[in-house]
Design a protein around this motif. Structure first.
Motif, short mmCIF file in Angstrom:
data_model
loop_
_atom_site.label_atom_id
_atom_site.label_comp_id
_atom_site.label_asym_id
_atom_site.label_seq_id
_atom_site.Cartn_x
_atom_site.Cartn_y
_atom_site.Cartn_z
N ALA A 22 0.83 -1.21 0.00
CA ALA A 22 0.00 0.00 0.00
C ALA A 22 0.86 1.25 0.00
CB ALA A 22 -0.93 -0.02 1.21
N HIS A 23 1.96 1.25 0.77
CA HIS A 23 2.82 2.43 0.84
C HIS A 23 3.70 2.59 -0.39
CE1 HIS A 23 1.54 2.51 5.01
NE2 HIS A 23 2.16 3.66 5.18
N LEU A 24 3.86 1.51 -1.16
CA LEU A 24 4.60 1.62 -2.42
C LEU A 24 3.77 2.28 -3.51
CD1 LEU A 24 6.35 -1.88 -2.56
CD2 LEU A 24 7.47 0.32 -2.28
N GLY A 25 2.46 2.33 -3.34
CA GLY A 25 1.59 2.86 -4.38
C GLY A 25 1.09 1.78 -5.32
N SER A 26 1.28 0.52 -4.95
CA SER A 26 0.89 -0.60 -5.80
C SER A 26 -0.52 -1.06 -5.46
CB SER A 26 1.87 -1.75 -5.59
OG SER A 26 1.40 -2.95 -6.17
N TYR A 27 -1.07 -1.88 -6.35
CA TYR A 27 -2.30 -2.60 -6.02
C TYR A 27 -1.98 -3.60 -4.92
CZ TYR A 27 -5.12 -0.91 -9.93
OH TYR A 27 -5.86 -0.12 -10.78
N VAL A 28 -2.98 -3.88 -4.06
CA VAL A 28 -2.82 -4.89 -3.03
C VAL A 28 -3.78 -6.04 -3.31
CG1 VAL A 28 -2.11 -3.21 -1.31
CG2 VAL A 28 -4.50 -3.85 -1.47
N LEU A 29 -3.44 -7.20 -2.81
CA LEU A 29 -4.24 -8.39 -3.06
C LEU A 29 -5.36 -8.48 -2.02
CD1 LEU A 29 -1.52 -8.86 -4.53
CD2 LEU A 29 -1.84 -11.29 -4.15
N ALA A 30 -6.42 -7.74 -2.25
CA ALA A 30 -7.57 -7.71 -1.34
C ALA A 30 -8.76 -7.17 -2.10
CB ALA A 30 -7.27 -6.85 -0.12
N GLN A 31 -9.95 -7.50 -1.59
CA GLN A 31 -11.16 -6.95 -2.19
C GLN A 31 -11.30 -5.48 -1.84
OE1 GLN A 31 -15.44 -8.03 -0.97
NE2 GLN A 31 -15.03 -9.43 -2.68
N GLU A 32 -10.98 -5.14 -0.59
CA GLU A 32 -10.97 -3.76 -0.13
C GLU A 32 -9.81 -3.58 0.83
OE1 GLU A 32 -14.61 -2.37 1.60
OE2 GLU A 32 -15.85 -3.46 0.17
N CYS A 33 -9.26 -2.37 0.87
CA CYS A 33 -8.16 -2.09 1.79
C CYS A 33 -8.12 -0.60 2.09
CB CYS A 33 -6.82 -2.55 1.21
SG CYS A 33 -5.41 -2.24 2.29
N SER A 34 -8.09 -0.28 3.36
CA SER A 34 -7.92 1.11 3.77
C SER A 34 -7.09 1.13 5.04
CB SER A 34 -9.28 1.79 3.99
OG SER A 34 -9.99 1.13 5.01
N LEU A 35 -6.27 2.14 5.19
CA LEU A 35 -5.41 2.23 6.37
C LEU A 35 -4.90 3.63 6.53
CD1 LEU A 35 -1.85 0.85 5.61
CD2 LEU A 35 -3.57 1.00 3.84
N SER A 36 -4.48 3.95 7.74
CA SER A 36 -3.76 5.20 7.97
C SER A 36 -2.27 4.90 7.86
CB SER A 36 -4.11 5.78 9.34
OG SER A 36 -3.86 4.82 10.36
N LEU A 37 -1.46 5.93 7.66
CA LEU A 37 -0.03 5.75 7.42
C LEU A 37 0.65 4.97 8.55
CD1 LEU A 37 1.05 9.23 6.03
CD2 LEU A 37 1.04 7.07 4.80
N VAL A 38 1.58 4.13 8.16
CA VAL A 38 2.38 3.35 9.11
C VAL A 38 3.81 3.87 9.05
CG1 VAL A 38 3.27 1.06 9.66
CG2 VAL A 38 0.91 1.31 8.87
N ASP A 39 4.32 4.32 10.20
CA ASP A 39 5.68 4.88 10.19
C ASP A 39 6.76 3.80 10.23
OD1 ASP A 39 5.40 4.04 12.78
OD2 ASP A 39 6.06 5.91 13.71
N ARG A 40 6.41 2.63 10.79
CA ARG A 40 7.42 1.58 10.92
C ARG A 40 6.72 0.25 11.18
NH1 ARG A 40 12.99 2.12 14.45
NH2 ARG A 40 13.75 0.00 14.19
N ILE A 41 7.27 -0.82 10.62
CA ILE A 41 6.76 -2.16 10.89
C ILE A 41 7.79 -2.90 11.73
CG2 ILE A 41 6.04 -4.37 9.91
CD1 ILE A 41 5.09 -2.94 7.44
N PHE A 42 7.35 -3.37 12.90
CA PHE A 42 8.19 -4.17 13.79
C PHE A 42 7.74 -5.62 13.70
CE2 PHE A 42 8.32 0.05 15.71
CZ PHE A 42 9.65 0.20 16.02
N THR A 43 8.69 -6.53 13.71
CA THR A 43 8.34 -7.95 13.69
C THR A 43 9.17 -8.71 14.71
OG1 THR A 43 9.96 -8.41 11.96
CG2 THR A 43 7.71 -7.95 11.25
N ARG A 44 8.55 -9.69 15.32
CA ARG A 44 9.23 -10.65 16.20
C ARG A 44 8.64 -12.00 15.83
NH1 ARG A 44 10.74 -14.36 18.74
NH2 ARG A 44 12.37 -14.08 17.21
N LEU A 45 9.24 -12.59 14.79
CA LEU A 45 8.71 -13.83 14.24
C LEU A 45 9.81 -14.88 14.24
CD1 LEU A 45 6.96 -12.29 11.09
CD2 LEU A 45 5.89 -12.84 13.26
N GLY A 46 9.42 -16.13 14.42
CA GLY A 46 10.40 -17.21 14.37
C GLY A 46 11.21 -17.30 15.64
N ALA A 47 11.98 -18.35 15.75
CA ALA A 47 12.83 -18.58 16.92
C ALA A 47 14.16 -19.15 16.46
CB ALA A 47 12.16 -19.54 17.89
#
Length: 910
Positions: free
Chosen positions: A704-729
């Motif tokens: 969404a922030h790239l300006g591309s199409y997203v794979l969804a029927q509908e999508c709306s969001l407010s701006l995200v300043d940063r994505i944090f992840t804690r996945l896997g071990a």
């Protein structure tokens, strides 16, 4: 030469061949398939014309190659010995010099060397460090040597070196230069872990003072008019008129630059790269960029940076770049190498400027809806060469200093004609590429997309530079067909003043010859002509019947039947003047190609601006192609930055963009923040799709922030300043960090830096330690994030969290649904546990999952049935113990009557 470059494979020129000796010969045999030549010592070789292929092969395999050229011929050696009276055995050896050292990360596009094999940027990264109180301040300088643009920065980092790791992830180095004395052991371990594919070059770095003094003396202030490049002035102290002192908080940045310059000097690449004078300031993405658009400032809305922060952990966990099948690979439908390189930077740092995002969306939609137009653009872009790297190559070929002082200028090449032809063909390729690019201006003359106009239309309607007159000058400067055939450039009128003056001088001599011939015809009263070749030109051929009129001022040079040939003082003067003019013309032509390239490169900023426009258009076309390839629902997301409303994400029937199986993929709705519940506590069985859902939300946000199409029927969001992840071990053996410490370091960064505008994805926090400690940590972190109001998805198998946090404000419950079928016919007694068959529905459902089904994964993995049953019984007993423990805790908090305590123990049968 070998002792000075012991880590290099020497390609040693002998006549028309490069030869490899001793241990280098073994490398040639093992890596390049050579055969050993006959002799008393190991040696092998190959012809000069194969250098590019052989060097590229070794460099790609991690070797360092030094090219040694003969800088005189045997004849020149004999003349030297005769002139200086040198008679020793060593004096009679043909002189040779190392002309270039090639290694992955320090390659350029030259006459012999084709440059990096891949289209992706290949970086040389230099790091300078000062450590204090467990954290470090870093100065970094990185450069793609095939393009020639330096990026400089200095920043304070945290104890985990997050900013340095993010820099490495955004600009992955192939070559690392660092100070062997002043780099901490912590940073050394970090570099060994995260840059294990890069070649390390520890060295003693220059001081900043030495770096600036060297740059001033050798490159930028060599004369009274010399000045520092604009991009470098930011790092110099304003009070120092000579610019030999680094600015405050720029000491380490200049030291890192010195590391780059020193290494490039060792590789003999410093002259051609530093002469481009391309320096830019690099800011780590988590340092808020204050240069926001006027629209955003006026609306008093967004307070984040102009780009989203994706640190190295998030890039890895979400598989955004570098991995096979990552988001970058899925989006990379680019037709040009420039577009591929720019796309990597876009994906690593998505835009947070709403105006930019919406411009891209309109452009991509326009291209998607007009397939014929998109195909025309693609046809044009596909024909373009790598203009960005060719511009750097043309600049190097036009470098006066290199042509005068670089060892390559003295080298004797036996394939000189081939190299000259290649040089001309590359230049013609650049001219044709920029000519083809102009066709795009006509295709978008009536488009409504602001961004497409900006990158394709000439000023004032767009920002595509109007280089038509400049390009016309160079295209008409010489005959391209003749240049391709001859391998050299013969300029037209007005291209080179010195060449024009010589041609004018030759023409004057020819006119004088014609006038003198007319005078002689009047004197002899017959038709005459000039005969002779080379140094016997311009002899007058007089018929035998008229030759008697020749006086003493005529010198008989010869005769043929019926004619006599005479020369005069005037014809000898004409001949000497003509020979001098022709020698001057030959000398000028030798340097003419370089001067034309230099003149072309003087418009570098104009050409580079056009390349950036073409790369941007290529990416927009790739986004449209990505959307075209999707067979399911796609949409352009609606993005807002209104600070008066709570940040939110709403996705209807979203799909993971990197999973190609559309028909078998179950789409899911995800909603965070819209109804006041910003944090989702996600439960469900192993393999039920929790991690996939979390990654899906993160990747769709990036799209969404790239300006591309997203794979969804509908999508709306407010701006995200940063994505944090804690996945896997996983642990980090090289850094000496356990699984739990790695988990806590990543969680610490989240708790410290997450804002209300962030998106946090936490998967099974606390599993690296005991159940009770893990549950407590997960509960505390979950409460803190819910209180902060940032959008978060928190998956867990700790079902106690559901009870602890059910009443927490800002929290919603969700689980990945599954269908369980129980077969009680397999029970032998009441203590047995029934066999359960689980069908995963992969559907996000409101509410908490009623129980955990982790043992299903154990059965699928092949754990024997008796062991899984035993584990289930132990789990059931542990759950009973935990229930008793909670009951005791509650009683001791509320009750003090011993009779009530006895009643409790009796009830629990304890």
């Amino acid at each position: 030469m070998k002792s000075a470059h012991f880590d290099c494979v020497l390609f040693f020129k002998v006549g028309k061949f490069y030869e490899l000796y001793h241990m280098d010969a073994a490398v040639g045999v093992n890596e390049l398939g050579f055969s050993y030549m006959k002799g008393t010592f190991a040696h092998s070789g190959f012809p000069e014309s194969a250098y590019g292929r052989m060097a590229s092969t070794l460099v790609s395999k991690g070797y360092k190659v030094a090219r040694v050229e003969q800088t005189e011929t045997p004849e020149m050696m004999q003349e030297r010995c005769k002139k200086y009276g040198q008679t020793g055995k060593a004096d009679k050896v043909v002189r040779r010099e190392i002309c270039q050292v090639a290694v992955r990360g320090a390659q350029v596009c030259g006459l012999q060397d084709p440059g990096p094999a891949e289209a992706a940027a290949v970086y040389l990264l230099a790091i300078a460090e000062e450590e204090r109180n467990g954290s470090s301040t870093y100065g970094v300088c990185f450069i793609d040597t095939s393009i020639g643009r330096f990026h400089l920065s200095q920043f304070q980092d945290d104890k985990q070196s997050s900013r340095l790791l993010t820099t490495i992830a955004h600009y992955p180095p192939a070559l690392l230069v660092f100070d062997r004395k002043h780099t901490s052991s912590r940073t050394s371990k970090l570099l060994a872990t995260h840059c294990h594919t890069a070649r390390s070059e520890p060295m003693t770095m220059w001081t900043p003072e030495k770096t600036l003094k060297t740059l001033a003396e050798k490159y930028y202030k060599t004369n009274a008019d010399g000045d520092w490049p604009e991009g470098l002035k930011t790092f110099l102290h304003e009070g120092d008129a000579l610019g030999l002192t680094p600015a405050t908080n720029c000491y380490l940045a200049i030291k890192a630059l010195g590391g780059c310059v020193a290494f490039l000097t060792d590789c003999l690449l410093d002259i051609q790269i530093l002469d481009m004078a391309q320096f830019t300031t690099y800011n780590p993405p988590d340092i808020v960029n204050t240069t926001l658009s006027p629209e955003v400032k006026a609306q008093n809305q967004w307070r984040g940076g102009s780009t989203m922060v994706l640190d190295s952990i998030t890039l890895k966990n979400l598989r955004i770049v570098q991995d096979e099948g990552c988001l970058y690979d899925k989006l990379n439908f680019c037709s040009t190498p420039m577009g591929k390189r720019l796309l990597y930077q876009w994906v690593s740092s998505p835009s947070c400027n709403i105006a930019v995002i919406k411009e891209r969306q309109v452009a991509v939609k326009t291209l998607l809806e007009n397939r014929d137009l998109s195909q025309e653009i693609k046809n044009i872009l596909t024909t373009l060469p790598d203009l960005e790297r060719l511009l750097a190559k043309v600049h190097a070929l036009g470098n006066l200093k290199k042509s005068q002082s670089h060892p390559d200028a003295r080298a004797i090449f036996y394939e000189e004609k081939t190299y000259s032809k290649r040089k001309v063909l590359d230049f013609i390729s650049v001219l044709q590429g920029f000519t083809a690019a102009l066709k795009l201006t006509d295709l978008f003359s009536d488009t409504e997309s602001v961004l497409l106009k900006k990158v394709t239309q000439l000023p004032p309607d767009g920002k595509f530079p109007d280089y038509r007159e400049t390009l016309k000058f160079f295209k008409e400067a010489f005959n391209q067909q003749e240049a391709e055939k001859e391998g050299r450039i013969l300029p037209g009128q007005g291209v080179d003043q010195e060449y024009d003056n010589i041609l004018s001088n030759i023409q004057e001599i020819e006119e004088e010859l014609k006038e003198y011939l007319v005078e002689q015809e009047k004197y002899f009263r017959c038709r005459l002509k000039y005969v002779g070749t080379d140094k016997k030109r311009y002899q007058l051929e007089v018929p035998q019947s008229n030759a008697s009129k020749a006086g003493s001022e005529y010198y008989l040079e010869g005769a043929r039947k019926g004619f006599k040939k005479f020369s005069t003082a005037e014809t000898k003067d004409f001949l000497s003047r003509m020979i001098a003019a022709e020698e001057q013309k030959t000398n000028v032509l030798k340097d003419l190609s370089r001067r034309i390239f230099e003149k072309f490169s003087s418009h570098y900023n104009e050409w580079e601006a056009a390349v950036q426009c073409l790369a941007t258009l290529d990416i927009l076309l790739a986004f449209a192609e990505f959307a075209q390839q999707q067979s399911g629902d796609i949409c352009l997301p609606e993005i807002t930055s209104d600070n008066t409303k709570m940040p939110y994400i709403k996705i209807v029937k979203g799909r993971h963009p990197c999973i190609p199986i559309v028909n078998e993929f179950i789409p899911n709705d995800t909603e965070l923040g819209a109804d006041g519940a910003s944090l989702m506590l996600l439960t469900g069985p192993n393999m039920g799709g929790k991690s996939t859902l979390m990654r899906q939300v993160g990747l769709l946000t990036v799209l969404a922030h790239l300006g591309s199409y997203v794979l969804a029927q509908e999508c709306s969001l407010s701006l995200v300043d940063r994505i944090f992840t804690r996945l896997g071990a996983s642990d980090d053996i090289l850094s000496g960090q356990s699984t739990f410490l790695v988990e806590m370091n990543e969680t610490a960064a989240i708790v410290k830096h997450a804002t209300v505008h962030s998106l946090v994805l936490l998967d099974e926090l606390g599993r690296g330690t005991s159940t009770y400690d893990g549950t407590a940590l997960a509960s505390a972190v979950c409460s803190a994030l819910a209180g902060r109001g940032c959008r978060a998805v928190f998956s867990t198998h700790y079902h106690a969290l559901v009870r602890y946090l059910a009443s927490e404000p800002g929290l919603q419950l969700g689980h990945m649904a599954c269908m369980v079928e129980t077969d009680e016919t397999t029970l032998d007694n009441e203590d047995d546990i029934p066999e359960e068959t689980i069908t995963f529905l992969y559907k996000l459902t409101p509410g908490a999952c009623p129980k955990s089904y982790g043992f299903n994964a154990a059965r699928l993995a092949g754990i024997p049935r008796d062991i899984t049953k035993r584990a289930q019984l132990i789990s059931r007993n542990l759950e009973k113990e935990a229930t008793c423990a909670r009951a005791f805790r509650d009683i001791f908090k509320k009750e003090t009557n011993p009779n009530d305590l006895r009643q409790l123990l009796s009830t629990l049968s304890i």
